[in-house]
Design a protein around this motif. Structure first.
Motif, PDB file in Angstrom:
ATOM      1  N   LYS A  46       0.839  -1.194   0.000  1.00 28.95           N
ATOM      2  CA  LYS A  46       0.000   0.000   0.000  1.00 28.95           C
ATOM      3  C   LYS A  46       0.872   1.241   0.000  1.00 28.95           C
ATOM      4  CE  LYS A  46      -3.636   2.539   2.102  1.00 28.95           C
ATOM      5  NZ  LYS A  46      -4.816   2.621   2.891  1.00 28.95           N
ATOM      6  N   SER A  47       0.707   2.047  -1.035  1.00 25.72           N
ATOM      7  CA  SER A  47       1.282   3.379  -0.952  1.00 25.72           C
ATOM      8  C   SER A  47       0.105   4.343  -0.990  1.00 25.72           C
ATOM      9  CB  SER A  47       2.281   3.627  -2.080  1.00 25.72           C
ATOM     10  OG  SER A  47       1.720   3.242  -3.330  1.00 25.72           O
ATOM     11  N   GLU A  48      -0.439   4.574  -2.211  1.00 22.20           N
ATOM     12  CA  GLU A  48      -1.675   5.358  -2.238  1.00 22.20           C
ATOM     13  C   GLU A  48      -2.897   4.442  -2.154  1.00 22.20           C
ATOM     14  OE1 GLU A  48      -1.120   8.078  -5.500  1.00 22.20           O
ATOM     15  OE2 GLU A  48       0.327   9.046  -4.144  1.00 22.20           O
ATOM     16  N   SER A  49      -2.824   3.385  -2.984  1.00 28.94           N
ATOM     17  CA  SER A  49      -3.923   2.423  -2.899  1.00 28.94           C
ATOM     18  C   SER A  49      -3.319   1.046  -2.599  1.00 28.94           C
ATOM     19  CB  SER A  49      -4.675   2.401  -4.226  1.00 28.94           C
ATOM     20  OG  SER A  49      -3.775   2.049  -5.246  1.00 28.94           O
ATOM     21  N   ILE A  50      -4.200   0.141  -2.259  1.00 33.91           N
ATOM     22  CA  ILE A  50      -3.721  -1.212  -1.965  1.00 33.91           C
ATOM     23  C   ILE A  50      -3.549  -1.975  -3.268  1.00 33.91           C
ATOM     24  CG2 ILE A  50      -4.408  -3.430  -0.993  1.00 33.91           C
ATOM     25  CD1 ILE A  50      -5.388  -2.151   1.379  1.00 33.91           C
ATOM     26  N   LYS A  51      -2.429  -2.636  -3.397  1.00 29.68           N
ATOM     27  CA  LYS A  51      -2.184  -3.419  -4.602  1.00 29.68           C
ATOM     28  C   LYS A  51      -1.874  -4.853  -4.176  1.00 29.68           C
ATOM     29  CE  LYS A  51       0.571  -3.211  -8.699  1.00 29.68           C
ATOM     30  NZ  LYS A  51       1.956  -3.054  -9.053  1.00 29.68           N
TER      31      LYS A  51
ATOM     32  N   ASN B 138      -8.096  -7.445  -6.488  1.00 28.19           N
ATOM     33  CA  ASN B 138      -8.478  -6.503  -5.434  1.00 28.19           C
ATOM     34  C   ASN B 138      -8.228  -7.071  -4.039  1.00 28.19           C
ATOM     35  OD1 ASN B 138     -10.511  -8.336  -5.185  1.00 28.19           O
ATOM     36  ND2 ASN B 138     -12.082  -7.037  -6.111  1.00 28.19           N
ATOM     37  N   GLY B 139      -7.795  -8.315  -3.979  1.00 27.11           N
ATOM     38  CA  GLY B 139      -7.455  -8.926  -2.699  1.00 27.11           C
ATOM     39  C   GLY B 139      -6.692 -10.206  -2.995  1.00 27.11           C
ATOM     40  N   PRO B 140      -6.182 -10.866  -1.975  1.00 26.98           N
ATOM     41  CA  PRO B 140      -5.326 -12.037  -2.219  1.00 26.98           C
ATOM     42  C   PRO B 140      -5.999 -13.181  -2.996  1.00 26.98           C
ATOM     43  CG  PRO B 140      -5.728 -11.711   0.144  1.00 26.98           C
ATOM     44  CD  PRO B 140      -6.228 -10.501  -0.546  1.00 26.98           C
ATOM     45  N   VAL B 141      -7.243 -13.471  -2.665  1.00 27.66           N
ATOM     46  CA  VAL B 141      -7.897 -14.602  -3.333  1.00 27.66           C
ATOM     47  C   VAL B 141      -8.165 -14.257  -4.792  1.00 27.66           C
ATOM     48  CG1 VAL B 141      -9.896 -16.131  -3.333  1.00 27.66           C
ATOM     49  CG2 VAL B 141      -8.981 -15.284  -1.196  1.00 27.66           C
TER      50      VAL B 141
END
Ligand SMILES: [Zn+2]
Length: 534
Positions: free
Chosen positions: A412-417, A438-441
């Motif tokens: 995460k810097s500005e958004s979560i990647k 958008n998430g790990p899964v």
């Protein structure tokens, strides 16, 4: 002997939705409605169209039901407005359903304190609302809120409220013990009196469980004359819950007091699906099942301790009031694994897996399932993972997706990647899969499926696979928390399957459930084996 007909009205989706911590989505509601319709309850109360977006959407595209009548819930018209000019009633009238169940006051105390209107105005509201729906061809049910408390305080007025609805043509007048404080003897006496004025074939009972008597009150009301019972799956409902249909339905079928006198529209063949129905609701609510629930709880027929067990083994009737199979439950004897074997055998049979009951592999499967359940797995809601596991142990599942290693990075810097990398060994070749999500899964899933173009033999099996739902449950087993992940998947045929993964690490649990889902798809479509040299 002619038996009277009893009707079952389910209100899980309306009154059950009032429960603290319960927040049904439209999809949840559709799933539950389908379960109820499969069982064959007479009425399914879907919610209050117009009151919240979920209920409005649910009635906008109502589920296809077998014989169950979809019912919308609402309130009597507003004082000082005609029924024809009440926007709340108009919304209910336009809902896609055959029946409406309208709640109105039957206790003068409530009329005065909660509504602040005259007793006569309340009577008019009931009468005009009933007439409005009946002239517009809806089947009309009147829920007489606080009827029993109202009757105790002012019987004449409470009965007048019922009469207004009944005389206007209500199909059902439902006597509600809204605060749940009435006891069975009182219910019996009051229903007996009411049924001299309104015929029992038009009376229903809606009991809350605040003195743990909702089921007893419902059954007592039936014996005193009512012919409709309202309740919910697992007794779900606000405060202490509603009358539990998972106990009422088997009681009506299996106890002589009731089955000699009454019949219900639910097919007796559906009785063995009740345990599953009860567990499915818990699964949807992501809630641990209540083991000691009557009939359907996992401890309802479990026996522990020498004397009981030896007696049950001689004849189960010694400590069981019914055969657990009748409601789809099973006997479990804690010190022997007889029951476990029988349970495994019946599950294998359910998936069409033929095996001799004496085959030593049955024990092997049982041991593995027990071992996994001890570490946090639960196969109750994960049919696909169970089927895969059993078939793997029977040597019937070839190797498909050989995972070399995987990696998930969340930054995460500005958004979560989220980026994921999974390496497989397929037919001796290293298949590198990278993706984001958008998430790990989602990232793992994208990485795998977008790169499987490289593996032509499997790609065609994955293009129509969709992940529908993802649920996480944290289990507390001793000192560390373990995570159980359940994934629901579907494909172009529209049939969904459930897979499970367990690990102290949430990503690993998710990854296991995801790989099981992909492998299940390959297995059920008989994909060719991975030709790695062993
Ligand atoms: Zn209620």
């Amino acid at each position: 002997m002619i038996r009277d007909k009893l009707y079952i009205f389910d209100t899980t989706l309306r009154d059950g939705a009032q429960t603290q911590g319960v927040d049904f989505t439209v999809e949840d509601k559709l799933k539950i409605a389908k379960i109820l319709s499969d069982i064959g309850v007479d009425y399914i109360e879907g919610g209050w169209p117009g009151a919240n977006p979920v209920d409005t959407k649910f009635f906008g595209t109502p589920p296809e039901l077998n014989k169950s009548i979809l019912t919308a819930f609402g309130m009597t018209k507003k004082t000082g407005r005609s029924a024809d000019n009440d926007p709340g009633l108009a919304q209910l009238l336009s809902a896609n359903c055959q029946a409406v169940c309208i709640v109105g006051k039957a206790w003068d105390f409530h009329v005065k304190v909660a509504l602040g209107i005259k007793n006569e105005d309340n009577l008019e509201n009931i009468r005009e609302t009933a007439k409005y729906f009946i002239k517009n061809k809806k089947e009309f049910l009147f829920d007489a809120e606080h009827f029993f408390d109202g009757y105790k305080a002012n019987p004449i007025y409470a009965l007048n409220c019922l009469r207004e609805a009944y005389d206007a043509g209500a199909r059902w007048v439902v006597l509600c013990d809204t605060n749940g404080g009435t006891l069975p003897n009182e219910i019996g006496e009051i229903v007996d009196k009411v049924s001299k004025i309104i015929p029992g074939k038009n009376l229903g009972i809606h009991a809350h469980n605040d003195t743990e008597n909702a089921v007893a009150n419902s059954l007592t009301a039936v014996l005193a004359g009512v012919r409709q019972i309202q309740g919910t799956i697992n007794g779900l409902g606000e405060r202490c819950g509603n009358a539990n249909l998972m106990s009422i339905i088997p009681t009506l079928f299996l106890k002589k007091t009731f089955n000699e006198k009454f019949e219900i529209n639910i097919n007796k063949d559906k009785l063995p699906t009740l345990t599953e129905c009860s567990r499915l609701l818990d699964e949807i609510l992501n809630k641990k099942s209540n083991k000691s629930m009557a009939y359907v709880g996992s401890s309802a027929f479990s026996h522990k301790g020498g004397l009981h067990v030896s007696a049950v083994q001689k004849d189960p009737k010694t400590y069981e009031h019914i055969d657990p199979k009748l409601v789809g439950n099973h006997r479990s004897i804690i010190i022997s694994n007889q029951a476990g074997r029988a349970n495994i055998l019946s599950r294998l049979k359910r998936y069409g897996i033929k095996i001799d009951s004496k085959d030593p592999k049955v024990q092997k499967i049982l041991d593995e399932v027990k071992h996994r359940e001890f570490s946090g797995y639960s196969y109750d809601g994960a049919d696909a993972s169970f089927e895969l596991l059993a078939n793997r142990l029977l040597g019937k599942v070839p190797e498909y997706l050989k995972v070399q290693n995987y990696k998930v990075i969340i930054s995460k810097s500005e958004s979560i990647k989220t980026t994921a990398n999974v390496n497989f060994l397929i037919d001796g070749k290293l298949i590198e899969c990278n993706g984001t999500g958008n998430g790990p899964v989602n990232a793992l899933d994208n990485a795998i499926r977008s790169n499987f173009k490289k593996v032509e033999k499997y790609y065609k099996f994955f293009f129509d696979l969709k992940l529908l739902d993802y649920k996480v449950r944290i289990l507390n087993t001793g000192t560390e928390a373990t995570t159980r992940v359940l994934i629901e998947s579907t494909d172009k045929l529209g049939v969904s399957w459930f897979t499970v993964g367990v690990s102290p690490n949430i990503i690993e649990a998710s990854f296991k459930a995801l790989i099981d889902s992909l492998e299940y798809k390959l297995y059920k479509e008989k994909a060719p084996a991975n030709l790695n040299e062993k």
